[in-house]
Enzyme design. Sequence first.
Site, short mmCIF file in Angstrom:
data_model
loop_
_atom_site.label_atom_id
_atom_site.label_comp_id
_atom_site.label_asym_id
_atom_site.label_seq_id
_atom_site.Cartn_x
_atom_site.Cartn_y
_atom_site.Cartn_z
CD GLN A 234 3.48 5.85 2.65
OE1 GLN A 234 2.50 5.29 2.17
NE2 GLN A 234 4.48 5.18 3.21
N GLY B 140 0.84 -1.19 0.00
CA GLY B 140 0.00 0.00 0.00
C GLY B 140 0.87 1.24 0.00
CG HIS C 270 -0.47 1.16 7.25
ND1 HIS C 270 0.49 0.64 8.10
CD2 HIS C 270 0.18 2.04 6.44
CE1 HIS C 270 1.66 1.21 7.81
NE2 HIS C 270 1.51 2.04 6.81
CD GLU C 271 -1.00 2.53 2.81
OE1 GLU C 271 -0.54 3.68 2.80
OE2 GLU C 271 -0.29 1.53 2.99
CG HIS D 208 0.46 6.92 5.61
ND1 HIS D 208 1.58 7.35 6.28
CD2 HIS D 208 0.68 5.61 5.34
CE1 HIS D 208 2.44 6.33 6.41
NE2 HIS D 208 1.91 5.26 5.84
CB CYS E 163 5.33 2.17 7.27
SG CYS E 163 4.85 3.67 6.41
CG LEU E 164 6.85 1.07 1.27
CD1 LEU E 164 6.31 1.35 -0.11
CD2 LEU E 164 7.92 0.00 1.24
ZN ZN Z 1 2.74 3.38 5.75
#
Ligand code: ZN
Length: 188
Positions: A50, A45, A142-143, A146, A100-101
């Site tokens: 991000q 995701g 999760h997204e 963000h 998480c990236l």
């Molecule tokens: Zn993340």
Amino acid sequence: MYLPIVAYGDPILRKQAQPITADYPDLKQLIDDMFETMYTADGVGLAAPQIDRSIQLVVIGFRPYDEKTDSYGEEEERHVLINPEIIEEGNEKDYFNEGCLSLPDIHEDVLRPTSIVLRWLDENFVEHQERIDGMFARVAQHEIDHLNGKVFTDRLSSLRKTMIKRKLNDVAAGKVHPKYRLKRQIKK
Ligand code: ZN
């Protein structure tokens, strides 16, 4: 095109992202680039903040897990979420190991509802409202965090937060070097 990923410590990850309309410039290309970026970095995701855009846009892609056969399906499940909104959270909660990236090398068990009622627009601006569960519900929550200026470590206990504080500081200081490119590393 691969888009460099913003690392923890960048203020854009703490901002409330803005809703978008169908006339958002080059939206189709942006969605394609976000998928490419997510796959290059081995993510499931990616939220627009991000990649340094404070807008309510999320891409999700994973191979669904089948409990009956204890294997991952060949067919990939893909979603584009525009202006998503969690309408209702299910009562049942579960822990799942998240990463998480934007926070490389950090993996922690996070407690979240196992199902939610989600309303969103897809890439064609068609509205959906569904009760979702499994991996889709996990990644979507999760997204969406963000988009609201949150990261998954915000949801940990204060003890766990203390234990990973140094790792987080290292990411914010640009000392962590994942295989994919972070924005911070390019600037230098
Ligand atoms: Zn993340």
